[in-house]
Design a protein around this motif. Structure first.
Motif, PDB file in Angstrom:
ATOM      1  N   ARG A 143       0.801  -1.235  -0.094  1.00 47.59           N
ATOM      2  CA  ARG A 143      -0.015   0.045  -0.084  1.00 47.59           C
ATOM      3  C   ARG A 143       1.039   1.366  -0.121  1.00 47.59           C
ATOM      4  NH1 ARG A 143      -0.207  -2.402   5.085  1.00 47.59           N
ATOM      5  NH2 ARG A 143       0.329  -0.951   6.676  1.00 47.59           N
ATOM      6  N   THR A 144       2.023   1.180   0.626  1.00 50.53           N
ATOM      7  CA  THR A 144       3.109   2.331   0.654  1.00 50.53           C
ATOM      8  C   THR A 144       3.414   2.692  -0.793  1.00 50.53           C
ATOM      9  OG1 THR A 144       3.661   1.964   2.958  1.00 50.53           O
ATOM     10  CG2 THR A 144       5.293   3.120   1.503  1.00 50.53           C
ATOM     11  N   LEU A 145       3.783   1.572  -1.470  1.00 46.93           N
ATOM     12  CA  LEU A 145       4.346   1.608  -2.794  1.00 46.93           C
ATOM     13  C   LEU A 145       3.111   2.160  -3.760  1.00 46.93           C
ATOM     14  CD1 LEU A 145       6.451  -1.506  -2.883  1.00 46.93           C
ATOM     15  CD2 LEU A 145       7.369   0.739  -2.609  1.00 46.93           C
ATOM     16  N   ASP A 146       2.133   1.471  -3.665  1.00 47.88           N
ATOM     17  CA  ASP A 146       0.813   1.728  -4.349  1.00 47.88           C
ATOM     18  C   ASP A 146       0.682   3.600  -4.317  1.00 47.88           C
ATOM     19  OD1 ASP A 146       0.589  -0.537  -5.217  1.00 47.88           O
ATOM     20  OD2 ASP A 146      -1.356  -1.021  -3.979  1.00 47.88           O
ATOM     21  N   ARG A 147       0.824   4.158  -3.114  1.00 45.65           N
ATOM     22  CA  ARG A 147       0.867   5.682  -2.729  1.00 45.65           C
ATOM     23  C   ARG A 147       1.938   6.423  -3.498  1.00 45.65           C
ATOM     24  NH1 ARG A 147       0.441   5.112   1.993  1.00 45.65           N
ATOM     25  NH2 ARG A 147       2.043   6.175   3.088  1.00 45.65           N
ATOM     26  N   LEU A 148       2.819   5.541  -3.527  1.00 47.30           N
ATOM     27  CA  LEU A 148       4.076   6.420  -4.022  1.00 47.30           C
ATOM     28  C   LEU A 148       4.380   6.464  -5.535  1.00 47.30           C
ATOM     29  CD1 LEU A 148       6.873   5.653  -1.615  1.00 47.30           C
ATOM     30  CD2 LEU A 148       5.495   7.776  -1.692  1.00 47.30           C
ATOM     31  N   ASP A 191      19.066  -0.575  -0.871  1.00 45.17           N
ATOM     32  CA  ASP A 191      19.301  -0.209   0.409  1.00 45.17           C
ATOM     33  C   ASP A 191      18.391   1.385   0.541  1.00 45.17           C
ATOM     34  OD1 ASP A 191      19.658  -2.428   1.907  1.00 45.17           O
ATOM     35  OD2 ASP A 191      21.761  -1.905   2.156  1.00 45.17           O
ATOM     36  N   LEU A 192      19.351   2.126  -0.394  1.00 43.64           N
ATOM     37  CA  LEU A 192      19.092   3.575  -0.592  1.00 43.64           C
ATOM     38  C   LEU A 192      17.925   3.875  -1.236  1.00 43.64           C
ATOM     39  CD1 LEU A 192      22.765   4.902  -1.777  1.00 43.64           C
ATOM     40  CD2 LEU A 192      21.761   5.465   0.591  1.00 43.64           C
ATOM     41  N   ALA A 193      17.404   3.010  -2.183  1.00 45.87           N
ATOM     42  CA  ALA A 193      16.085   3.074  -2.862  1.00 45.87           C
ATOM     43  C   ALA A 193      15.018   2.973  -1.568  1.00 45.87           C
ATOM     44  CB  ALA A 193      15.905   2.223  -4.002  1.00 45.87           C
ATOM     45  N   VAL A 194      15.315   1.727  -0.988  1.00 46.30           N
ATOM     46  CA  VAL A 194      14.111   1.234  -0.107  1.00 46.30           C
ATOM     47  C   VAL A 194      13.872   2.455   1.096  1.00 46.30           C
ATOM     48  CG1 VAL A 194      13.542  -0.179   1.833  1.00 46.30           C
ATOM     49  CG2 VAL A 194      14.338  -1.015  -0.252  1.00 46.30           C
ATOM     50  N   ALA A 195      15.256   3.035   1.391  1.00 42.15           N
ATOM     51  CA  ALA A 195      15.043   4.227   2.400  1.00 42.15           C
ATOM     52  C   ALA A 195      14.401   5.384   1.997  1.00 42.15           C
ATOM     53  CB  ALA A 195      16.439   4.393   2.925  1.00 42.15           C
ATOM     54  N   THR A 196      14.750   5.890   0.781  1.00 44.23           N
ATOM     55  CA  THR A 196      14.061   6.830  -0.160  1.00 44.23           C
ATOM     56  C   THR A 196      12.516   6.783  -0.270  1.00 44.23           C
ATOM     57  OG1 THR A 196      16.115   7.412  -1.101  1.00 44.23           O
ATOM     58  CG2 THR A 196      14.043   8.291  -2.037  1.00 44.23           C
ATOM     59  N   LEU A 197      12.081   5.745  -0.638  1.00 51.73           N
ATOM     60  CA  LEU A 197      10.920   5.293  -0.609  1.00 51.73           C
ATOM     61  C   LEU A 197      10.013   5.342   0.836  1.00 51.73           C
ATOM     62  CD1 LEU A 197      10.855   2.638  -3.454  1.00 51.73           C
ATOM     63  CD2 LEU A 197      10.152   4.720  -3.429  1.00 51.73           C
ATOM     64  N   ALA A 198      10.803   4.890   1.807  1.00 49.59           N
ATOM     65  CA  ALA A 198      10.233   4.732   3.092  1.00 49.59           C
ATOM     66  C   ALA A 198      10.013   6.022   3.674  1.00 49.59           C
ATOM     67  CB  ALA A 198      11.148   3.757   3.963  1.00 49.59           C
ATOM     68  N   HIS A 199      10.935   7.039   3.232  1.00 51.29           N
ATOM     69  CA  HIS A 199      10.960   8.390   3.886  1.00 51.29           C
ATOM     70  C   HIS A 199       9.653   9.046   3.352  1.00 51.29           C
ATOM     71  CE1 HIS A 199      12.077  12.556   4.921  1.00 51.29           C
ATOM     72  NE2 HIS A 199      11.973  12.889   3.602  1.00 51.29           N
ATOM     73  N   HIS A 200       9.585   8.828   1.934  1.00 53.43           N
ATOM     74  CA  HIS A 200       8.587   9.595   1.294  1.00 53.43           C
ATOM     75  C   HIS A 200       7.043   8.997   1.688  1.00 53.43           C
ATOM     76  CE1 HIS A 200      10.773  12.434  -1.082  1.00 53.43           C
ATOM     77  NE2 HIS A 200      11.630  11.566  -1.406  1.00 53.43           N
ATOM     78  N   GLY A 201       7.159   7.810   1.910  1.00 56.58           N
ATOM     79  CA  GLY A 201       5.733   6.996   2.334  1.00 56.58           C
ATOM     80  C   GLY A 201       5.477   7.001   3.758  1.00 56.58           C
ATOM     81  N   ASP A 202       6.290   7.719   4.650  1.00 59.27           N
ATOM     82  CA  ASP A 202       6.167   7.750   6.310  1.00 59.27           C
ATOM     83  C   ASP A 202       6.112   6.492   6.726  1.00 59.27           C
ATOM     84  OD1 ASP A 202       6.010  10.376   6.164  1.00 59.27           O
ATOM     85  OD2 ASP A 202       3.821  10.551   5.754  1.00 59.27           O
ATOM     86  N   ALA A 203       7.304   5.342   6.280  1.00 58.41           N
ATOM     87  CA  ALA A 203       7.081   4.246   6.404  1.00 58.41           C
ATOM     88  C   ALA A 203       8.743   3.763   6.999  1.00 58.41           C
ATOM     89  CB  ALA A 203       6.718   3.316   5.319  1.00 58.41           C
ATOM     90  N   GLU A 204       9.454   4.620   7.453  1.00 65.60           N
ATOM     91  CA  GLU A 204      10.749   4.340   8.161  1.00 65.60           C
ATOM     92  C   GLU A 204      10.640   3.057   9.056  1.00 65.60           C
ATOM     93  OE1 GLU A 204       9.473   7.434   7.747  1.00 65.60           O
ATOM     94  OE2 GLU A 204      11.006   8.624   7.113  1.00 65.60           O
ATOM     95  N   GLY A 205       9.574   2.973   9.671  1.00 68.28           N
ATOM     96  CA  GLY A 205       9.558   1.788  10.655  1.00 68.28           C
ATOM     97  C   GLY A 205       9.428   0.280  10.122  1.00 68.28           C
TER      98      GLY A 205
END
Length: 330
Positions: A143-148, A191-205
């Motif tokens: 759902r995070t990736l769908d939103r991004l 790792d950098l791609a995942v971290a960037t997407l997590a930051h923009h998707g408010d999903a760092e956790g």
């Protein structure tokens, strides 16, 4: 690192567009392609195999690419593309969502869904660096990736800036990498791609702890490289810049079998070695090159360089054929 270069410069102008259409259809991703420059479609493409991640560097004229529902059904790929716009005006649309991109912007495309992309050069060509990531390598909720997907992702600060810088440095000259560097750097890129997407998707956790550690270390490495010529490059300054304790910083390096000081010295010596081999630096003395990268005293630089490369820096330069000029050139 395995790199394949494709170019159609050797073909007559009338054949270049069809060559590109066949290449994308048979080798990369089946799409319907049109272009206002089909009469003379000059394009260059570099494909870099990095294990899990695949990187494509593309320079091209105007282009409209469409992946239709029929093409998706024919080959249902569970892959994401992260596309960094390096030149020109570009855009993408999917699922009634549309985004316009200027140079330096990043967009996520879900290859398992229909989409349209377009590009218009603002200079001679448009340009893109694309990273293909299998779904299983992106440890984030669907759902995070769908939103991004098909939204503009900022690369001006934080992990986005780190990702963009990493990509630019990676593709600048792959000849400097060894045959086994691809998989290792591919893991860093993922790792950098995942971290960037997590930051923009408010999903760092949702990012695994080990991935967060590797991203932090990559950020520390990048910070060190940017400040190698600064004499105040200390563990305390590095830790403060990344909002961690000095103890945490030392532990990050210790887990990789080195120390902060050893890493800084190794990177400084490598920059010095590169300058000694670079004709553009031939006017600089050996002492000036050492000082440029943080060595305060010529004797300190000479000892460190000899220990790392088996000979003093002046002799290393002479053997390479760049003797330099002025006092202290040797």
């Amino acid at each position: 690192m395995r790199e394949t270069v494709y170019s159609n410069d050797h073909l007559p102008a009338a054949e270049r567009y069809e060559w590109f259409c066949d290449l994308t259809r048979q080798t990369f991703l089946p799409t319907h392609v049109t272009s206002e420059d089909a009469h003379d479609f000059r394009v260059s493409l570099r494909h870099i195999d990095m294990g899990t991640a695949q990187v494509d560097v593309l320079d091209y004229p105007s282009l409209h690419s469409r992946r239709t529902p029929k093409l998706v059904r024919a080959e249902d790929l569970d892959v994401y593309w992260l596309c960094l716009n390096t030149a020109g005006r570009q855009g993408a649309s999917s699922d009634r969502r549309e985004v316009a991109l200027t140079s330096g912007d990043l967009v996520l495309l879900d290859i398992g869904r229909p989409f349209d992309t377009w590009a218009r050069p603002t200079g001679s060509t448009a340009g893109t660096i694309s990273v293909a990531l299998p779904r299983e390598s992106v440890a984030l909720p669907r759902r995070t990736l769908d939103r991004l997907a098909t939204t503009r992702l900022d690369c001006g600060t934080g992990t986005g800036a780190l990702l963009a810088s990493f990509l630019h440095r990676l593709v600048a000259d792959t000849r400097s990498y060894g045959p086994h560097d691809g998989v290792r750097l591919g893991a860093v890129l993922t790792d950098l791609a995942v971290a960037t997407l997590a930051h923009h998707g408010d999903a760092e956790g949702a990012v695994p702890a080990e991935t967060r550690r590797r991203v932090l270390l990559a950020a520390v490495h990048a910070f060190i490289d940017r400040h190698l010529g600064t004499r105040q490059l200390t563990p305390e300054a590095i830790a403060a810049a990344h909002h961690i304790s000095v103890r945490h910083l030392h532990r990050l390096f210790r887990e990789r079998g080195t120390t902060v000081g050893e890493w800084i010295r190794r990177r400084r010596l490598e920059r010095c070695r590169q300058d000694l081999l670079t004709p553009a630096c031939a006017e600089l003395t050996v002492q000036a090159i050492g000082a440029r990268w943080g060595f305060r005293h010529a004797s300190e630089f000479s000892r460190a360089f000899s220990g790392a490369y088996g000979m003093p820096p002046g002799e290393y330069r002479r053997r390479a054929g760049h003797k330099g000029r002025g006092p202290g050139a040797a």
